[in-house]
Design a protein around this motif. Sequence first.
Motif, mmCIF file in Angstrom:
data_model
loop_
_atom_site.group_PDB
_atom_site.id
_atom_site.type_symbol
_atom_site.label_atom_id
_atom_site.label_comp_id
_atom_site.label_asym_id
_atom_site.label_seq_id
_atom_site.Cartn_x
_atom_site.Cartn_y
_atom_site.Cartn_z
ATOM 1 N N GLY B 33 0.837 -1.195 0.000
ATOM 2 C CA GLY B 33 0.000 0.000 0.000
ATOM 3 C C GLY B 33 0.869 1.239 0.000
ATOM 4 O O GLY B 33 1.736 1.402 0.854
ATOM 5 N N PHE B 34 0.631 2.096 -0.971
ATOM 6 C CA PHE B 34 1.431 3.309 -1.099
ATOM 7 C C PHE B 34 0.539 4.469 -0.705
ATOM 8 O O PHE B 34 -0.339 4.885 -1.451
ATOM 9 C CB PHE B 34 1.894 3.419 -2.543
ATOM 10 C CG PHE B 34 2.955 4.448 -2.788
ATOM 11 C CD1 PHE B 34 4.026 4.592 -1.926
ATOM 12 C CD2 PHE B 34 2.896 5.255 -3.908
ATOM 13 C CE1 PHE B 34 5.015 5.528 -2.179
ATOM 14 C CE2 PHE B 34 3.887 6.200 -4.163
ATOM 15 C CZ PHE B 34 4.941 6.323 -3.300
ATOM 16 N N LEU B 35 0.781 4.937 0.503
ATOM 17 C CA LEU B 35 -0.176 5.826 1.124
ATOM 18 C C LEU B 35 0.390 7.230 1.248
ATOM 19 O O LEU B 35 1.572 7.414 1.500
ATOM 20 C CB LEU B 35 -0.468 5.270 2.517
ATOM 21 C CG LEU B 35 -1.829 5.535 3.091
ATOM 22 C CD1 LEU B 35 -2.885 4.926 2.213
ATOM 23 C CD2 LEU B 35 -1.897 4.930 4.480
ATOM 24 N N GLY B 36 -0.477 8.191 1.111
ATOM 25 C CA GLY B 36 -0.031 9.560 1.307
ATOM 26 C C GLY B 36 -1.153 10.494 0.947
ATOM 27 O O GLY B 36 -2.025 10.144 0.160
ATOM 28 N N PRO B 37 -1.139 11.676 1.532
ATOM 29 C CA PRO B 37 -2.190 12.634 1.180
ATOM 30 C C PRO B 37 -2.031 13.075 -0.268
ATOM 31 O O PRO B 37 -0.977 12.881 -0.860
ATOM 32 C CB PRO B 37 -1.950 13.800 2.145
ATOM 33 C CG PRO B 37 -0.564 13.642 2.642
ATOM 34 C CD PRO B 37 -0.181 12.211 2.501
ATOM 35 N N GLY B 200 3.649 1.820 2.807
ATOM 36 C CA GLY B 200 4.632 2.885 2.838
ATOM 37 C C GLY B 200 3.883 4.196 2.895
ATOM 38 O O GLY B 200 2.905 4.373 2.179
ATOM 39 N N ILE B 201 4.313 5.072 3.765
ATOM 40 C CA ILE B 201 3.620 6.356 3.870
ATOM 41 C C ILE B 201 4.506 7.465 3.328
ATOM 42 O O ILE B 201 5.639 7.649 3.764
ATOM 43 C CB ILE B 201 3.207 6.651 5.333
ATOM 44 C CG1 ILE B 201 2.220 5.574 5.811
ATOM 45 C CG2 ILE B 201 2.558 8.034 5.425
ATOM 46 C CD1 ILE B 201 1.752 5.765 7.241
ATOM 47 N N LEU B 202 3.962 8.153 2.346
ATOM 48 C CA LEU B 202 4.701 9.216 1.675
ATOM 49 C C LEU B 202 4.182 10.558 2.156
ATOM 50 O O LEU B 202 2.980 10.767 2.276
ATOM 51 C CB LEU B 202 4.488 9.087 0.165
ATOM 52 C CG LEU B 202 5.406 9.880 -0.742
ATOM 53 C CD1 LEU B 202 6.830 9.341 -0.660
ATOM 54 C CD2 LEU B 202 4.914 9.813 -2.176
ATOM 55 N N PHE B 296 -1.961 7.004 10.286
ATOM 56 C CA PHE B 296 -1.780 7.776 9.061
ATOM 57 C C PHE B 296 -1.775 9.260 9.373
ATOM 58 O O PHE B 296 -0.888 10.010 8.940
ATOM 59 C CB PHE B 296 -2.904 7.407 8.099
ATOM 60 C CG PHE B 296 -2.817 8.107 6.784
ATOM 61 C CD1 PHE B 296 -1.614 8.194 6.104
ATOM 62 C CD2 PHE B 296 -3.954 8.650 6.210
ATOM 63 C CE1 PHE B 296 -1.545 8.814 4.872
ATOM 64 C CE2 PHE B 296 -3.892 9.276 4.979
ATOM 65 C CZ PHE B 296 -2.679 9.361 4.320
ATOM 66 N N GLN B 297 -2.763 9.656 10.181
ATOM 67 C CA GLN B 297 -2.864 11.061 10.584
ATOM 68 C C GLN B 297 -1.568 11.521 11.235
ATOM 69 O O GLN B 297 -1.050 12.591 10.923
ATOM 70 C CB GLN B 297 -4.006 11.244 11.599
ATOM 71 C CG GLN B 297 -5.385 11.100 11.011
ATOM 72 C CD GLN B 297 -5.719 12.223 10.059
ATOM 73 O OE1 GLN B 297 -5.211 13.320 10.221
ATOM 74 N NE2 GLN B 297 -6.539 11.944 9.065
#
Lengths: 324, 308
Positions: B33-37, B200-202, B296-297
Amino acid sequence: MSSETETGAAAGSTADSPSSSINLESVRTVAKKDFQDSMRSWVFWGLSVFFFTLLVTITGVIAYFGEDIAAQGATTDVLVGLVSEITRLIIPLIALVLGWKAIAGERETGSIKILLSLPHSRKDVLLGKLIGRSAVLAISLTVGFVLAAVVVAALLGQFDVADYAGLLAMSILYGIAYTSIAVALSSLTRSTTIAGAAMFGVFVLFYVVWNTLSNVVWLLASREILFFDTVTYTTEIQGQSVEVERHQDWVYFLVNMDPGEAFRRTLTLITDADLIELQVELNAEMFGGELPFFLQDWFSFLILLFWIVVPIAIALYRFDRVDL
Amino acid sequence: MPAIRVDGLTKSYGQTLALSDLSFEVHEGEVFGFLGPNGAGKSTTINAILDFIRPTAGRVEVLGMDAQSHSRDIRARTGVLPEGVETYDRLTGREHLQFAIDSKGVGDDPEALLERVGLLDAADKKAGGYSKGMSQRLMLAMALVGQPELLILDEPSTGLDPNGAREMRRIVSQENERGATVFFSSHIMEQVEAVCDRVGILRDGEMVAVDSVEGLRDSVGGGESLRVTVDRIDDDAVQAVRSLSDVSSAAVDGKEPPTLVVQVDGSKTAVLSELEERGLEVRDFSTTEASLDDVFQSYTTDREVKAR
């Protein structure tokens, strides 16, 4: 720098096909899709219908009132002459309208990512677009020509099919040249607004600027501005030797570079029609016996090919190097 | 061999730095999962992976090949659902599928794929008449053509209703079971939570965390909150719990019945035995995991975070 890893990667894949290569199967697939897509564009068909109507009406009128000409056996000449003039003016319009969004439109809507997510190279996409849209244009022209021919045949009985087919073939070539220009320009920008402006620019360049080129140079030459000059040659008028001025060679070359002018001159090669109005009449006398090769009519065919090959070649080179 | 290896990837547009020295790997066979706002650089990364854009610095390898020089080979073995893309208005769903099938040179059945995404009824309708969700389904079906080894899905849930999003996750799981690696970008945590092995959080073009879903929970302070109901409460006991090494906070949450809420990072039994040693009787306890959304926040907003 990273040659080690690259060799390893190449060994891993079965076929080493660099991303920028051209794959004919890919080109065919893209062309087919683009053909399906463009065939359904109502703007394109609107323009085509306009073209058909113009062609059929004018040829019909000529055929109807032209019985005297028919009696002299010059029907085909008139037909070819007229059809070629209409075609010369309208084809660029259809091709530019058909091609202006080819790439820019797909970049603007993002659908280019659909194309390029699939195993097509950017070159495949450009060539596929050019071929797809050229095919659409060719079909439109063929339909228009056949319709016009039917009307003329019905009114006049018969005409020279070979000349007419030659005209169609050259018109298609001429159309491909403008499609190449349109697709190439379209690939240089991701904004359809800019692409549209570029198409308008092309239109103005070849319809207005190029058509006045000969006169402008003449004007500059007569005032001896910069390197502009004229060449003097002798000709015989009613048995008397007269000194006449003409443009320098390169001016004629430049004037002939206009795709429309190249189209006209090429037509004189393949049809017997005398009624094609050339922008600048050239005769061997002006050049002391023989026309330079680059002003001979066969060279116009190369100019037409030039306009097909060069724009798309530039686009192929450049489109590989940009961010989408 | 990692399915995707991003190494020192930097991309700048003029003065703006979209990605800065980004490095991560997606393992073969996992759902990543490629996560980011929005605007964090997810699409830029995916564009570099697919050679839509060229890196300013660094390199990307996909399936062991250089993303730039072997892009065609990579895309032959990859299925892509691009983001923010319009389909071809004048072509039908079936024609879209056929195009993808022809492009990949495979013999898939367009109808089977359309059925899989629930679009069979609209197969012969022009895509111009599709809703946003239908277009998204259509593009998912196109991504599935040719049983790709790698699926790259950029914000696949865009325009899908909750039902559609669930369907999409089901297909992702199926594809993963088949053996495909799935690289899946989203700006909504709960969508990746259910299907991803690792996340991964971008943030602002930099990877701020890469871990399993579990690991991410643990990495954030107050990974779990423990709720303990006791017979009585005294301040000393609360203080004693607070001073435990794994506890980040402890607070009284109501007197009837006396309840204690403890944010604990490690052993929960330590908290319980500490209370019992103090002579308090533990009547009931429950734990709630910090929601991944909280995680995430905490990574993507300016709250103080202890990274990794």
